[in-house]
Structures are given as structure tokens and as C-alpha cells.
Design a protein around this motif. Structure first.
Motif, PDB file in Angstrom:
ATOM      1  N   TRP A   1      56.580  12.635 -22.874  1.00 50.92           N
ATOM      2  CA  TRP A   1      56.082  13.673 -23.776  1.00 50.92           C
ATOM      3  C   TRP A   1      55.791  13.026 -25.123  1.00 50.92           C
ATOM      4  N   VAL A   2      54.539  13.083 -25.554  1.00 53.16           N
ATOM      5  CA  VAL A   2      54.151  12.543 -26.860  1.00 53.16           C
ATOM      6  C   VAL A   2      54.303  13.675 -27.877  1.00 53.16           C
ATOM      7  N   ASN A   3      55.444  13.711 -28.519  1.00 52.01           N
ATOM      8  CA  ASN A   3      55.827  14.815 -29.397  1.00 52.01           C
ATOM      9  C   ASN A   3      55.476  14.455 -30.839  1.00 52.01           C
ATOM     10  N   ARG A   4      54.203  14.473 -31.149  1.00 50.47           N
ATOM     11  CA  ARG A   4      53.739  14.064 -32.475  1.00 50.47           C
ATOM     12  C   ARG A   4      54.258  14.977 -33.583  1.00 50.47           C
ATOM     13  N   ALA A   5      54.490  16.241 -33.275  1.00 49.48           N
ATOM     14  CA  ALA A   5      54.898  17.207 -34.295  1.00 49.48           C
ATOM     15  C   ALA A   5      56.417  17.344 -34.423  1.00 49.48           C
ATOM     16  N   GLY A   6      57.176  16.618 -33.621  1.00 49.64           N
ATOM     17  CA  GLY A   6      58.626  16.707 -33.697  1.00 49.64           C
ATOM     18  C   GLY A   6      59.172  18.071 -33.291  1.00 49.64           C
ATOM     19  N   LEU A   7      58.589  18.666 -32.249  1.00 48.83           N
ATOM     20  CA  LEU A   7      58.980  19.997 -31.803  1.00 48.83           C
ATOM     21  C   LEU A   7      60.239  19.952 -30.936  1.00 48.83           C
ATOM     22  N   PRO A   8      60.956  21.074 -30.820  1.00 45.31           N
ATOM     23  CA  PRO A   8      62.100  21.127 -29.912  1.00 45.31           C
ATOM     24  C   PRO A   8      61.662  20.996 -28.455  1.00 45.31           C
ATOM     25  N   MET A   9      62.593  20.579 -27.623  1.00 37.38           N
ATOM     26  CA  MET A   9      62.326  20.483 -26.191  1.00 37.38           C
ATOM     27  C   MET A   9      62.160  21.869 -25.592  1.00 37.38           C
ATOM     28  N   ASP A  10      61.140  22.028 -24.740  1.00 39.03           N
ATOM     29  CA  ASP A  10      60.963  23.301 -24.049  1.00 39.03           C
ATOM     30  C   ASP A  10      62.106  23.543 -23.071  1.00 39.03           C
ATOM     31  N   ARG A  11      62.536  24.795 -22.998  1.00 39.53           N
ATOM     32  CA  ARG A  11      63.619  25.190 -22.086  1.00 39.53           C
ATOM     33  C   ARG A  11      63.003  25.563 -20.740  1.00 39.53           C
ATOM     34  N   LEU A  12      62.782  24.559 -19.912  1.00 39.22           N
ATOM     35  CA  LEU A  12      62.163  24.743 -18.609  1.00 39.22           C
ATOM     36  C   LEU A  12      63.018  24.065 -17.542  1.00 39.22           C
ATOM     37  N   ALA A  13      62.661  24.277 -16.286  1.00 43.75           N
ATOM     38  CA  ALA A  13      63.485  23.780 -15.187  1.00 43.75           C
ATOM     39  C   ALA A  13      63.579  22.255 -15.164  1.00 43.75           C
ATOM     40  N   ALA A  14      62.517  21.576 -15.556  1.00 37.83           N
ATOM     41  CA  ALA A  14      62.504  20.108 -15.610  1.00 37.83           C
ATOM     42  C   ALA A  14      62.224  19.660 -17.034  1.00 37.83           C
ATOM     43  N   ARG A  15      62.607  18.435 -17.323  1.00 42.11           N
ATOM     44  CA  ARG A  15      62.372  17.877 -18.657  1.00 42.11           C
ATOM     45  C   ARG A  15      61.689  16.522 -18.535  1.00 42.11           C
ATOM     46  N   PRO A  16      60.885  16.166 -19.531  1.00 40.00           N
ATOM     47  CA  PRO A  16      60.261  14.833 -19.499  1.00 40.00           C
ATOM     48  C   PRO A  16      61.309  13.731 -19.552  1.00 40.00           C
ATOM     49  N   HIS A  17      60.968  12.599 -18.960  1.00 39.40           N
ATOM     50  CA  HIS A  17      61.907  11.477 -18.922  1.00 39.40           C
ATOM     51  C   HIS A  17      61.948  10.696 -20.231  1.00 39.40           C
ATOM     52  N   HIS A  18      60.853  10.709 -20.977  1.00 34.78           N
ATOM     53  CA  HIS A  18      60.764   9.984 -22.240  1.00 34.78           C
ATOM     54  C   HIS A  18      60.137  10.896 -23.285  1.00 34.78           C
ATOM     55  N   VAL A  19      60.561  10.750 -24.525  1.00 33.93           N
ATOM     56  CA  VAL A  19      59.969  11.478 -25.647  1.00 33.93           C
ATOM     57  C   VAL A  19      59.550  10.444 -26.686  1.00 33.93           C
ATOM     58  N   LEU A  20      58.258  10.454 -27.039  1.00 33.20           N
ATOM     59  CA  LEU A  20      57.689   9.474 -27.960  1.00 33.20           C
ATOM     60  C   LEU A  20      57.020  10.185 -29.124  1.00 33.20           C
ATOM     61  N   SER A  21      56.842   9.479 -30.234  1.00 36.03           N
ATOM     62  CA  SER A  21      56.152  10.054 -31.387  1.00 36.03           C
ATOM     63  C   SER A  21      54.654   9.765 -31.357  1.00 36.03           C
ATOM     64  N   ASP A  22      54.238   8.777 -30.575  1.00 36.85           N
ATOM     65  CA  ASP A  22      52.817   8.483 -30.383  1.00 36.85           C
ATOM     66  C   ASP A  22      52.682   7.665 -29.097  1.00 36.85           C
ATOM     67  N   LEU A  23      51.490   7.138 -28.843  1.00 32.96           N
ATOM     68  CA  LEU A  23      51.217   6.455 -27.581  1.00 32.96           C
ATOM     69  C   LEU A  23      51.440   4.940 -27.626  1.00 32.96           C
ATOM     70  N   THR A  24      51.846   4.417 -28.752  1.00 30.63           N
ATOM     71  CA  THR A  24      51.859   2.977 -28.953  1.00 30.63           C
ATOM     72  C   THR A  24      52.657   2.223 -27.894  1.00 30.63           C
TER      73      THR A  24
END
Length: 223
Positions: free
Chosen positions: A194-217
Motif C-alpha cells: 500500500w503506497v500511503n502517500r497521505a499517511g492515512l489510517p489502515m482500512d478495517r477490512l478482512a485482509a491487510r496489505p503486507h507492506h506500507v510505503l510512503s512512495d514507490l521508491t
């Protein structure tokens, strides 16, 4: 299983969805103070309409969804005029890629990895955006939901990767700036970032992304 294929969402992930309104404002001082909320409302309604159409089965091309969302956003901000609407829609076809995108794709290719797009976008929209950004030679495939007639996160959309790329879900790193998309792909069986550029909270869903990044670098480091 080793990652062999990196698949990217397009809008908000590779391409900056705020670029259309921002570039329109550069040429029209009347938009200077409202282009950002206009862009945010446009994007929000675009996503909402895609989800609702996926639920109801009333599928139309993403180009139409994008226009419907723009109409709503323009009305909310008191904007009128066919010329402005046409200008914004034209600009959406040639969105700026985020600055790290070319080097990131080159790093994947240097490691022998395959790269592709999987997007809600209509084929003509995606072709225009990829061409404008000059990244077509770095992509093995550009996959559109139009092949299955439903928007993400329907499982049949994620099926397109295996069908077209010939890889198992465990061999795919799926990358999206949308938390719900990254979660949906994780539930499907992809490794996800998940490329979380805006620094948002994690969505409360059944599955979660394996990695959280601030950009694609650093995408190539995950493979």
C-alpha cells in the motif's frame, strides 16, 4: 514462492490524480483557490461511483464514471461551462506520473522482474496516460477491468493477472495507493504494498496489505 511480477494500480499509484485540476488552475486563476478540494471531490466520487456500480452491476466504462464524478464536483464548487469540463477531462487523460516512477520501473527490469498495470481505467484512458508518461516500454501489459465488466475489488478483476501474465498469485506483488485495493488484493492471494502517500489510517477490512510505503521508491527491494 518468489515474486516474479509487479502489478500496479494506475490512478493515484503511478499517476497523480490531482494533476488535472492543478494544471487547469495554472492556466485559469479562477481555479487557484479551489482546485485542490475540486480534485479531492472528483476523486472521491469517482471511487464511490465505481464501488456502487460494481455492487449493482450497472457497469459503464471508467471514462463515464470519471465524467459523472467531475460533473458532481463542479456543481458542488459552483463551476459551470462545457469548455472547463472538457479541459479537465482532457487533462485526466495525460496525468503526470509521480517523479519516482521511471527509475522504480527501471530497477524492477534490472532485476529481471515483469511489470504491468491493472486498473479500473478504460483502455483509451490508460493508453493515453502510459504514452504521456513515456513508460510503455517498461510495462509488459496494461490490463483494464473492461475485459471483465466490473470494477475493483471484484475477484474477477484480480483474475486477469493470472490469465494474462501466466503467474500464480503468490508470484505477484500488487501495488496500490488505495488501501481498500491493496487489502482486496491481499485477500485474493497477492503479496501487496500500500503506497500511503497521505499517511492515512489502515482500512478495517478482512485482509491487510503486507507492506506500507510512503512512495514507490523502494518497490524493487520488496521482490
Amino acid at each position: 514462492m518468489t515474486i516474479t511480477t509487479c502489478v500496479f494500480d494506475a490512478y493515484g499509484t503511478l499517476f497523480d490524480v490531482s494533476a488535472a485540476a492543478r494544471r487547469a488552475a495554472d492556466a485559469d486563476p479562477a481555479l487557484a483557490d479551489i482546485w485542490q478540494p475540486l480534485s479531492e471531490d472528483w476523486r472521491r466520487k469517482q471511487l464511490e461511483y465505481s464501488w456502487l456500480r460494481a455492487i449493482t452491476g450497472d457497469h459503464v466504462p471508467f471514462r463515464e464514471v470519471t465524467g459523472n464524478a467531475l460533473d458532481w464536483a463542479m456543481e458542488r464548487h459552483g463551476l459551470t461551462g462545457d469548455a472547463l469540463r472538457a479541459r479537465l477531462m482532457d487533462l485526466y487523460f495525460v496525468l503526470d506520473a509521480y517523479p519516482e516512477v521511471p527509475a522504480m520501473l527501471d530497477a524492477l527490469l534490472a532485476k529481471g522482474l515483469r511489470a504491468a498495470i491493472l486498473s479500473n481505467g478504460s483502455p483509451d484512458m490508460l493508453e493515453a496516460a502510459v504514452s504521456s508518461a513515456g513508460i510503455g516500454a517498461r510495462l509488459e501489459a496494461v490490463l483494464s477491468v473492461e475485459d471483465v465488466g466490473v470494477f475493483k475489488p471484484a475477484r474477477s478483476v484480480y483474475d486477469l493477472v493470472g490469465t494474462r501474465m501466466g503467474c500464480a498469485p503468490e508470484q505477484v506483488l500488487f501495488v496500490s495507493s488505495n488501501g481498500w485495493d491493496a487489502a482486496g488484493a491481499a485477500g485474493y492471494g497477492f503479496r501487496t504494498a500500500w503506497v500511503n502517500r497521505a499517511g492515512l489510517p489502515m482500512d478495517r477490512l478482512a485482509a491487510r496489505p503486507h507492506h506500507v510505503l510512503s512512495d514507490l521508491t523502494t518497490i524493487s527491494e520488496l521482490c
